[in-house]
Design an enzyme around this catalytic site. Sequence first.
Site, mmCIF file in Angstrom:
data_model
loop_
_atom_site.group_PDB
_atom_site.id
_atom_site.type_symbol
_atom_site.label_atom_id
_atom_site.label_comp_id
_atom_site.label_asym_id
_atom_site.label_seq_id
_atom_site.Cartn_x
_atom_site.Cartn_y
_atom_site.Cartn_z
ATOM 1 N N GLU A 134 -2.285 -15.013 -21.314
ATOM 2 C CA GLU A 134 -2.128 -16.299 -21.997
ATOM 3 C C GLU A 134 -1.029 -16.208 -23.061
ATOM 4 O O GLU A 134 -1.207 -16.660 -24.200
ATOM 5 C CB GLU A 134 -3.465 -16.755 -22.592
ATOM 6 C CG GLU A 134 -4.501 -17.075 -21.528
ATOM 7 C CD GLU A 134 -5.782 -17.680 -22.078
ATOM 8 O OE1 GLU A 134 -6.203 -17.299 -23.195
ATOM 9 O OE2 GLU A 134 -6.361 -18.538 -21.405
ATOM 10 N N GLU A 152 -8.907 -18.350 -14.526
ATOM 11 C CA GLU A 152 -10.060 -18.357 -15.423
ATOM 12 C C GLU A 152 -10.697 -19.729 -15.308
ATOM 13 O O GLU A 152 -10.285 -20.677 -15.979
ATOM 14 C CB GLU A 152 -9.666 -18.080 -16.878
ATOM 15 C CG GLU A 152 -9.447 -16.631 -17.214
ATOM 16 C CD GLU A 152 -9.384 -16.392 -18.727
ATOM 17 O OE1 GLU A 152 -9.842 -17.275 -19.489
ATOM 18 O OE2 GLU A 152 -8.868 -15.342 -19.129
#
Length: 589
Positions: free
Chosen positions: A157, A233
């Site tokens: 991320e 995710e």
Amino acid sequence: MTFEIGEEHFLLDGAPHRVLSGALHYFRVHPEQWADRIHKAKLMGLNAIETYVAWNAHEPRKGEWDATGWNDLGRFLDLVAAEGMHAIVRPGPYICAEWHNGGLPTWLTAMPGIGLRRSEPAYLAEVETYLRRVYNIVVPRQITHGGPVVLVQIENEYGAYGNDTAYLERLVEITRDAGIAVPLTTIDQPTDHMLSDGSVAGVHLTGSFGSRADERLATLRRHQPTGPLMCAEFWDGWFDWWGAFHHTTSVQDAARELDALLAAGASVNFYMVHGGTNYGLTNGANHKGRYLPIATSYDYDAPLDEAGNPTAKYFAFKEVIAKYAAVPAESPVAAVPAPELSAQLSVVTADAWLPSPSTVAHAAPPSFDALEHLSALVSYEVELPAAAASAPRLLEFEEVRDHAWLSVDGIPIGTLSRTLHETAIVVPPGRRLRVLVEEQGRVNYAERIGEEKGIIGTPLLDGAPLEGWTATPIDVAAAGVAIADAGAADAAPFAEAGLPAGLSGLRGEFHLDAPSDLYLDTSKWGKGYALVNGFLLGRYWRSGPQHTLYVPRSVLRAGMNTIAVIELEVTASSVASFVSAPVLGPLEE
């Protein structure tokens, strides 16, 4: 065998393939339970297991690399292969994961001038050493070598943190040079700026989200016109922090979003399929204007609960997956309730388990980092000036990270909480001040990663620097073992010792006919740590939300077992009780 990125799909030996994966962190699950959790994930219909790699679990001290026992990533991946499943490895080096310091070792983040998560030479040199150690384990286990690994992630991320493309490119170079041949991925929340900042040429983009699947996939597709869509995710639950409620998500809503995701042809990785536990002192913390330490349980409201039992979400997801892929007919058997039992606690004298006070004086209190202390407690002491013996004085701190108990001449005078932004207290007349500081969890997200712990700066007494401090590190795990090992001469029944207040050591014994998962009831205790048979279960705190600690059967034995408790405040019970089910706290109303 081969695994590649196609025009529209992942390609397994040239044929279209959908990845149905679940996150399962080996470092949050007892090694003896890895195979059980992997097998149950397969029975839900999954064909892959994903895991982060926690650098600070493998190398808590510089140069002391460990890939055995709890850190045996190779064995974990071999167990995935034994189930006929694929594996996705996410080595970071930053992982977030609500894990201590975001997975980065404290020795690394304490290096003077270190430039985290960017093209800074000292940082990149350490990262390369780390990644090559990980890849020594992963390379021979790639699908091209007959192993399970089909994808490896670059960073984590990153678009939410920075935009140093050269840094990402260097990670790719290290990864390829180490022998990783399978496709590489990045992951970001599907917003335009995060996907742009977190991407790097030649690496496949994936998204992280738990709702509005169609919209998020469309954004991902704008940034990546070809190749398989993947939510790497899929947030099927959420984590808890102390002082809040137990977070859950709607089974129906989560199943509906999963259905939309799979109907669009996307691949998925559930975050989490099984959360596990922040055993020991491994929990992280968030700080977005207020410091919030993460709870011990990482149940995550996942399809498999903290003890590995299937939930309603497990069966709902399996039903959805069955619309798009073949799923096993078998399902996990319902768990037998944990036995209820108790242990009478005795109070262990401080001399038997607390270290001798330090006699080394420091002008300013040294931080945990300066002391190279990896555990959770440091006792700071200082002689107060003569004038303080006659009148109350105002004591001010720049900051206390993260919670402190203060006493003068052995008498408690109050606490300071970082969460409550408390930095000052009135000190009554006296001669010696003690400040017991607890590190409650290292921030795992954004710019506060790597910040120092302990007393920050030089405290002021009525505006003047208070100097001449000693600092005594307390190793919680070692202290707990010493408490458990204490003999009769060092322990006294509660009836004689009275309900202890302040830093106390307690011990007890209980008998089991056979090992079984247990849940330790902490609802009548204050704040502290519990160990069973020398294994540090983690932290407890009356502020909740959780009021039980999961005790995995793998740390228990038939016959006599020991429990040790380090209480920081006050306990209202002289008994350690084990209950039949977890109590993770009230839900949001």
